[in-house]
Design a protein around this motif. Structure first.
Motif, PDB file in Angstrom:
ATOM      1  N   UNK A 109      -9.926   8.778  -2.189  1.00  0.00           N
ATOM      2  CA  UNK A 109      -9.421   7.777  -1.241  1.00  0.00           C
ATOM      3  C   UNK A 109      -8.274   8.435  -0.134  1.00  0.00           C
ATOM      4  N   UNK A 110      -7.606   9.383  -0.703  1.00  0.00           N
ATOM      5  CA  UNK A 110      -6.543  10.140   0.269  1.00  0.00           C
ATOM      6  C   UNK A 110      -7.451  10.526   1.251  1.00  0.00           C
ATOM      7  N   UNK A 111      -8.490  11.713   0.922  1.00  0.00           N
ATOM      8  CA  UNK A 111      -8.950  12.521   1.777  1.00  0.00           C
ATOM      9  C   UNK A 111      -9.974  11.410   2.804  1.00  0.00           C
ATOM     10  N   UNK A 112     -10.499  10.172   2.254  1.00  0.00           N
ATOM     11  CA  UNK A 112     -11.203   9.221   3.160  1.00  0.00           C
ATOM     12  C   UNK A 112     -10.241   8.746   4.035  1.00  0.00           C
ATOM     13  N   UNK A 113      -8.921   8.349   3.802  1.00  0.00           N
ATOM     14  CA  UNK A 113      -7.964   7.760   4.723  1.00  0.00           C
ATOM     15  C   UNK A 113      -7.533   8.645   5.787  1.00  0.00           C
ATOM     16  N   UNK A 114      -7.635  10.009   5.317  1.00  0.00           N
ATOM     17  CA  UNK A 114      -7.281  11.130   6.315  1.00  0.00           C
ATOM     18  C   UNK A 114      -8.206  11.305   7.290  1.00  0.00           C
ATOM     19  N   UNK A 115      -9.554  10.831   7.174  1.00  0.00           N
ATOM     20  CA  UNK A 115     -10.630  10.740   8.183  1.00  0.00           C
ATOM     21  C   UNK A 115     -11.631  11.943   7.857  1.00  0.00           C
ATOM     22  N   UNK A 137      -2.061   7.510   0.260  1.00  0.00           N
ATOM     23  CA  UNK A 137      -1.737   8.545   1.132  1.00  0.00           C
ATOM     24  C   UNK A 137      -1.193   8.565   2.403  1.00  0.00           C
ATOM     25  N   UNK A 138      -0.745   9.943   2.884  1.00  0.00           N
ATOM     26  CA  UNK A 138      -0.033   9.867   4.107  1.00  0.00           C
ATOM     27  C   UNK A 138      -0.617   9.325   5.391  1.00  0.00           C
ATOM     28  N   UNK A 139      -1.982   9.240   5.329  1.00  0.00           N
ATOM     29  CA  UNK A 139      -2.704   8.609   6.515  1.00  0.00           C
ATOM     30  C   UNK A 139      -3.007   7.348   6.173  1.00  0.00           C
TER      31      UNK A 139
END
Length: 510
Positions: free
Chosen positions: A431-437, A37-39
């Motif tokens: 995982x994308x949401x999780x990595x974005x916080x 992801x972007x984050x």
């Protein structure tokens, strides 16, 4: 009570090989899932000598890790295959594989047959691939600018890279990007300490014979020999005879006539796969003809395509002037660049060819920048070939919701295999949401509910605000073929690992 405990212990022993293999896979997944992801963040890999790499590229992380477990190596080989075939999506494939196996183990331990799980997985993956195929949007003239979004996502929001690759793609053209034997990623070159640049042509990294460096040829005429340029040689025993010496003199005369043919043909530059006779080199240089020797066959092949030249053998030099002309290529400019340590062949008369130079102040950063650029170029070409779908885990979540309906209408135990695929398909967005916080369970449920209520299959989570939005409209997109190949590869690797019942120590394989 003891009998029940004995049965449970026996069951655990039956699946010890599977548990062991899955633990090895989970270790790889944990290494790459934080980069999605972007984050997503970078990973630093350090070897015993203190050398290190900083990257967020899945295949680089997997291949540079010190791994010896056979199941883990199976997954790494799958990542290699995905990278070689598509050039992107290895992190997604790894995460899908890990979740498929983890969910499978959960149901297997509850008594579901491995074969029933596998059949359910195969069915669900096939249905998902069909769903993706039906959802993809082709890249055509009217939406060609969507390629900028593809490069932006795969290239980590590097706007300079977006401009470089988009310009290179426009110059090369859609028809060339569709060729099976053309890899757009191969036009990327990372060279430390230069400026980023799109060259409408190619670079030959060779120094001209005689160390001539002040070269700037306009409308250059090119000859390409996949040969050496020397007189025919004689056996040593013949050289001691009169007839042998006469033949030597004759061979030299034929060779010099061939050199004169090149001069008369008004050739500007000669490229050779092998060497040239020193006297022949001097004759050509005196005539103002540039000579480049020891050019790699791969570069010569690209040069031929770029300039419209044809490969020649030295024996063809004795043909008539008109016959030789068809072997010559053309280029608008030929310039020697000392910083590149090579020649720029610009605007050739053949197939449109481009080279994208990417650079940074240090070698480590340049190498990573080149890797990112190659991934972005691969993603762009994959999008042109097979179209695009919503990114950010949206297409996977859409497949998962479709499979929930399929599971509802499935009576057999295969539905548990379908459940495994559903779990896996939700994992990328998780995982994308999780990595974005943000809270991944909460946001994932919100997105799934919104998809069901609106029938919009491209919804996802904004990694800046946490709100649910249409990712297609936001131009968060991915190549369809990346998703299809990742899903197919994950299913095949999971099936292979699920079928392993025992791990035995073997002798050395020959």
């Amino acid at each position: 009570m003891n009998h029940i405990q004995a049965e449970e212990e026996k069951g655990r022993e039956n699946y010890s090989a599977l548990e062991n293999n899955i633990q090895a896979i989970k270790a790889l997944v944990s290494a790459v899932e934080g980069t999605l992801g972007p984050k997503g963040m970078d990973c630093m890999i350090v070897n015993d000598q203190g050398e290190f790499i900083v990257t967020n590229d899945g295949v680089t992380i997997l291949t540079e890790m010190d791994v010896s477990h056979p199941a883990a190596i199976m997954l790494i080989n799958g990542a290699f295959a995905q990278q070689n075939e598509i050039g992107d999506g290895t992190t997604t494939m790894t995460i899908l594989t890990g979740q498929l196996l983890e969910s499978s183990l959960h149901y297997i331990q509850k008594g579901v047959s491995i074969h029933q799980i596998i059949e359910g997985i195969k069915l669900a993956i096939q249905k998902s691939i069909t769903h993706i195929q039906h959802s993809k949007i082709p890249i055509e003239a009217e939406n060609w600018k969507l390629l900028r979004a593809i490069v932006r996502i795969a290239g980590r929001n590097d706007e300079a890279l977006v401009e470089l690759l988009h310009n290179a793609a426009e110059y090369v053209g859609e028809e060339r990007l569709q060729f099976k034997d053309f890899r757009f990623a191969d036009i990327i070159e990372g060279i430390e300490g230069l400026e980023d640049e799109v060259i409408k042509g190619m670079i030959i990294h060779r120094v001209p014979a005689g160390n001539l460096e002040d070269i700037c040829i306009q409308n250059g005429k090119i000859l390409v020999l996949d040969d050496e340029l020397r007189p025919e040689t004689l056996a040593d025993e013949l050289m001691g005879t009169e007839s042998g010496f006469n033949q030597y003199i004759e061979n030299r005369k034929i060779f010099e006539d061939g050199i004169q043919k090149i001069i008369d043909q008004k050739i500007d530059i000669v490229f050779l796969e092998r060497t040239i006779d020193p006297y022949g080199e001097q004759l050509l240089t005196d005539a103002g003809i540039v000579v480049i020797t020891h050019v790699l066959r791969e570069q010569l092949s690209r040069l031929v395509r770029c300039t419209g030249a044809k490969f020649m053998k030295k024996s063809l030099l004795y043909k008539k002037h008109q016959e030789l002309e068809v072997y010559c290529g053309k280029a608008g400019q030929i310039i020697y660049d000392a910083k590149l340590d090579g020649l720029k062949i610009i605007e050739g008369a053949g197939i449109p060819t481009a080279t994208v130079l990417v650079s940074a102040a240090t070698g480590i950063v340049t190498k990573e920048k080149e890797r990112v650029a190659r991934d972005a170029a691969s993603a762009l070409q994959a999008a042109v070939k097979e179209g695009i779908v919503a990114g950010g885990g949206a297409i996977e979540l859409s497949c998962a919701l479709m499979l929930e309906d399929l599971k509802y209408h499935t009576d057999g135990m295969e539905k548990y295999g379908i459940d495994c695929v559903i779990d896996a398909l939700k994992k990328p967005m998780y995982n994308i949401i999780k990595n974005a916080g943000f809270n991944p369970l909460e946001k994932l449920e919100q997105t799934a509910t919104a998809m069901k209520n609106t029938d919009c299959q491209s919804l996802g989570v904004c990694c800046d605000t946490g709100s649910v939005k249409d990712l297609l409209q936001a131009r968060i997109i991915d190549p369809a073929t990346v998703k299809i190949y990742a899903l197919k590869a994950a299913g095949e690797i999971a099936e292979a690992i699920l079928k392993i019942h025992l791990i035995l120590k073997g002798r050395s394989f020959q």
